[in-house]
Design an enzyme around this catalytic site. Structure first.
Site, mmCIF file in Angstrom:
data_model
loop_
_atom_site.group_PDB
_atom_site.id
_atom_site.type_symbol
_atom_site.label_atom_id
_atom_site.label_comp_id
_atom_site.label_asym_id
_atom_site.label_seq_id
_atom_site.Cartn_x
_atom_site.Cartn_y
_atom_site.Cartn_z
ATOM 1 N N GLU A 103 0.348 -2.521 -5.025
ATOM 2 C CA GLU A 103 0.109 -2.539 -3.585
ATOM 3 C C GLU A 103 -1.114 -1.688 -3.270
ATOM 4 O O GLU A 103 -1.327 -0.632 -3.881
ATOM 5 C CB GLU A 103 1.327 -2.002 -2.832
ATOM 6 C CG GLU A 103 1.232 -2.118 -1.318
ATOM 7 C CD GLU A 103 2.575 -1.797 -0.653
ATOM 8 O OE1 GLU A 103 3.607 -2.379 -1.076
ATOM 9 O OE2 GLU A 103 2.588 -0.969 0.275
ATOM 10 N N ASP A 105 -2.959 -0.103 0.154
ATOM 11 C CA ASP A 105 -2.587 0.132 1.553
ATOM 12 C C ASP A 105 -3.660 0.789 2.393
ATOM 13 O O ASP A 105 -4.326 1.728 1.948
ATOM 14 C CB ASP A 105 -1.394 1.101 1.624
ATOM 15 C CG ASP A 105 -0.104 0.538 1.118
ATOM 16 O OD1 ASP A 105 0.009 -0.677 1.005
ATOM 17 O OD2 ASP A 105 0.808 1.341 0.854
ATOM 18 N N GLU A 107 -2.709 2.592 5.992
ATOM 19 C CA GLU A 107 -1.608 2.911 6.888
ATOM 20 C C GLU A 107 -2.060 3.992 7.866
ATOM 21 O O GLU A 107 -2.410 5.095 7.451
ATOM 22 C CB GLU A 107 -0.393 3.421 6.121
ATOM 23 C CG GLU A 107 0.230 2.405 5.174
ATOM 24 C CD GLU A 107 1.404 2.980 4.406
ATOM 25 O OE1 GLU A 107 2.440 2.306 4.325
ATOM 26 O OE2 GLU A 107 1.281 4.110 3.889
ATOM 27 N N GLU A 128 -1.635 8.902 -2.442
ATOM 28 C CA GLU A 128 -2.159 8.950 -1.092
ATOM 29 C C GLU A 128 -3.489 9.703 -1.025
ATOM 30 O O GLU A 128 -3.647 10.769 -1.615
ATOM 31 C CB GLU A 128 -1.161 9.632 -0.145
ATOM 32 C CG GLU A 128 0.146 8.899 0.047
ATOM 33 C CD GLU A 128 1.216 9.270 -0.971
ATOM 34 O OE1 GLU A 128 0.890 10.001 -1.931
ATOM 35 O OE2 GLU A 128 2.366 8.824 -0.815
#
Length: 276
Positions: A103, A105, A107, A128
């Site tokens: 995945e 991302d 966000e 992250e």
């Protein structure tokens, strides 16, 4: 002065996507929260609404094995924590526990202008890197883009590269090897903060639904690695892009999993290492 020069270069690099009128229905379909998702009559804009009863999301019609994916997005303008506005690629099946998967991302955590990028590398993620953007993402549309090819993954905001994840399989680091589809959604999560429901409803806007990608024909991505696809010809960022990325990461990155021993992973030794 140096930053003014970098900004000037960044402006020169920005390529405005001329087909912002691409029809949502040609590329995507609603996935959940159908009564909280609105498509305008021309199919050129989608609004996702979040209130105490539900959020909403949509996904691409096809699975892909490589590509240059983008969307123009404007996050909710009412101030709150806890609301997550997303655009991402995922190999996870619909309506199932994703388990270990791939995945990529974007966000937005709340509506304070912080965007978190993340990479799930056939695992549960926890890669992250967050950025306090240099503009207010709730006041206008901006372009969020993901390049995924056999050589590297690059996250771009308005054509400025902010993060790369290189193919280091030869060093034992996994790299996306299963088809992924695109999803976009608006939802709430406790880990993203506390929602101020007195400000509801929260509305996210999406535009520019076309993209360049290779549809996957099976459960592998090998058929999508050919250099006949222009996005596969990029093996690394060019010198100007490397300098821009380093500068913008220095100025705007607010969290990096690679900076702490407890969260650092092996690929940190080979990604985002460019120096001025």
């Amino acid at each position: 002065m140096a930053f003014l020069i970098f900004n000037a270069i960044a402006i020169l690099l920005v390529v405005l996507f001329n087909n912002s009128n691409a029809d949502f229905n040609q590329y995507y379909y609603p996935l959940w929260g159908l009564n909280h998702l609105t498509v305008n009559p021309q199919g050129t804009e989608v609004q996702l609404l979040m209130d105490m009863s539900s959020g909403a999301g949509f996904r691409s019609k096809l699975e892909y094995g490589s590509g240059l994916f983008h969307i123009r997005m404007k996050i909710p303008e009412r101030k709150t924590g806890g609301i997550v506005t997303c655009f991402y690629l995922t190999s996870a099946p619909d309506y199932q526990n994703p388990g270990n998967h791939f995945e990529l991302d974007y966000e937005f955590l709340g509506t304070n202008g912080t965007v978190q990028t993340n990479v799930y590398d056939n695992d549960g993620g926890h890669r992250e890197q967050s950025f306090k953007l240099w503009f207010n993402p709730s006041q206008d549309f901006h372009t969020y883009e993901i390049l995924w090819n056999p050589h590297q993954i690059v996250f771009y905001v308005d054509k400025i590269p902010i993060r790369e994840f290189n193919n280091n399989k030869v060093r034992g680091v996994d790299y996306p090897s299963r088809p992924m589809h695109i999803e976009a959604s608006l939802w709430n999560a406790n880990w993203a903060g506390v929602v101020d429901w007195s400000q509801a409803p929260f509305i996210a806007h999406y535009q520019d639904f076309n993209f360049n990608a290779c549809p996957a024909q099976s459960n592998t991505v090998s058929q999508c690695s050919s250099v006949k696809y222009f996005w596969n010809k990029q093996t690394e960022l060019n010198a100007v892009q490397k300098r821009l990325m380093q500068q913008y990461r220095k100025l705007y990155m607010s969290y990096d999993y690679c900076s702490k021993r407890a969260t650092r992973k092996p690929e940190c030794a080979w990604n985002n290492l460019h120096r001025n």
